[in-house]
Design a protein around this motif. Sequence first.
Motif, PDB file in Angstrom:
ATOM      1  N   LEU A   4       0.853  -1.181   0.000  1.00 31.83           N
ATOM      2  CA  LEU A   4       0.000   0.000   0.000  1.00 31.83           C
ATOM      3  C   LEU A   4       0.893   1.237   0.000  1.00 31.83           C
ATOM      4  O   LEU A   4       1.646   1.463   0.949  1.00 31.83           O
ATOM      5  N   ASN A   7      -0.595   7.031  -1.651  1.00 32.65           N
ATOM      6  CA  ASN A   7      -1.960   7.358  -2.060  1.00 32.65           C
ATOM      7  C   ASN A   7      -2.972   6.359  -1.524  1.00 32.65           C
ATOM      8  O   ASN A   7      -4.088   6.735  -1.141  1.00 32.65           O
ATOM      9  N   ASP A   8      -2.598   5.083  -1.515  1.00 31.51           N
ATOM     10  CA  ASP A   8      -3.497   4.062  -0.969  1.00 31.51           C
ATOM     11  C   ASP A   8      -3.813   4.356   0.490  1.00 31.51           C
ATOM     12  O   ASP A   8      -4.970   4.374   0.905  1.00 31.51           O
ATOM     13  N   LEU A  12      -7.813   5.353   1.779  1.00 33.61           N
ATOM     14  CA  LEU A  12      -8.617   4.179   2.121  1.00 33.61           C
ATOM     15  C   LEU A  12      -9.640   4.457   3.211  1.00 33.61           C
ATOM     16  O   LEU A  12     -10.769   3.977   3.153  1.00 33.61           O
ATOM     17  N   ALA A 309      -8.414  -2.513   2.267  1.00 34.55           N
ATOM     18  CA  ALA A 309      -7.785  -2.646   0.953  1.00 34.55           C
ATOM     19  C   ALA A 309      -8.039  -4.016   0.359  1.00 34.55           C
ATOM     20  O   ALA A 309      -8.313  -4.152  -0.847  1.00 34.55           O
ATOM     21  N   ILE A 314      -7.668  -3.086  -3.430  1.00 36.89           N
ATOM     22  CA  ILE A 314      -6.816  -1.908  -3.609  1.00 36.89           C
ATOM     23  C   ILE A 314      -5.392  -2.259  -3.182  1.00 36.89           C
ATOM     24  O   ILE A 314      -5.192  -3.016  -2.233  1.00 36.89           O
ATOM     25  N   GLY A 315      -4.410  -1.711  -3.867  1.00 36.11           N
ATOM     26  CA  GLY A 315      -3.024  -1.994  -3.547  1.00 36.11           C
ATOM     27  C   GLY A 315      -2.411  -2.913  -4.580  1.00 36.11           C
ATOM     28  O   GLY A 315      -3.042  -3.315  -5.551  1.00 36.11           O
ATOM     29  N   THR A 316      -1.155  -3.256  -4.374  1.00 33.06           N
ATOM     30  CA  THR A 316      -0.415  -4.118  -5.303  1.00 33.06           C
ATOM     31  C   THR A 316       0.011  -5.398  -4.583  1.00 33.06           C
ATOM     32  O   THR A 316       0.743  -5.346  -3.587  1.00 33.06           O
TER      33      THR A 316
END
Length: 320
Positions: A4, A7-8, A12, A309, A314-316
Amino acid sequence: MLILNNNDVANLLSLEEVIATVEAALIANEQNSCLVPKRMHIDWGENTFLSMPSFSHDYFGTKLVSVVPGNREQQLAVTNGAMLLNDAHTGFPLAMMNAAKLTALRTGALGAIGIRYMTPPDVDTIGLIGAGVQGIQQAVFACAVRPVTKIYCLQRSQTGMDAFVTALREQFPAVTVIPCKDADTILQHTNVIIAASRSATPVLPDDPRLLENKHFISIGSYKPDMQELPDQVFRLSGKLAIDSVFAKKETGDIINPLMKGILQEEDVFTIGKLLTGEVKIDVNVTTAYKSAGMALFDLFMARALYEKASAANIGTAVSF
């Protein structure tokens, strides 16, 4: 493992969700339902390194943070770091997230909690010493818990003030920011003052006539040789709320009043006791609150961010 970024982490959770998360951590701390070892604090020159572990039933986490004041000269963030969240049952790492943004949010919430529980509910003006990254968060979160219409802010530079106003207007465009040349002016116009500086010496005059029946929140000082609030604040308040017992040995705003005998040990209490109802205070007289931070706040924030998330994709995600 989930990554995260800045920006994440920033987007959130809502302001109220962040505040509720930190309040839950304060209550958990009062109930001794989590383990929080003493954090490792290493100074090299003017720089500081912090390692902050904490453990709950389902998760444990470790925040690694560096504080490098000299970064300002290179237009770089002073505080940087990473937060690692692990599964408490397997030990496997679950997420790595931007610790600087996480810290800014939870510290903003800690200031707001001080305002929520230690000031009158109709407060509509606040004073602010320190308009940097943390000052912005303090202002934003203060506006989330009180009907703030004006903020009297000490102006160190026009560039810094412009950045502060721009950031605040993104979330609270109706709030008026009034730049002030000195702290006396701020004290003349508001009864709630937040100190979010890195000053080693008090940022307010040690004059009881200017300080009486006002409310003070110290956020910036984080070392034994740093004291943001003047001694008269502690004499007038007679009590001091802190966010964790660790703070008693970490910051001059607690160490010095105790050492000088201005306050006694029984006069210092954790603000979580206000949330649980164990302690009650009169918000119409002088109050003082010192936040020094604690790893448990980071753990609860990391858990809330990770769970939201994951649910929202959301996130990688990366192989680890």
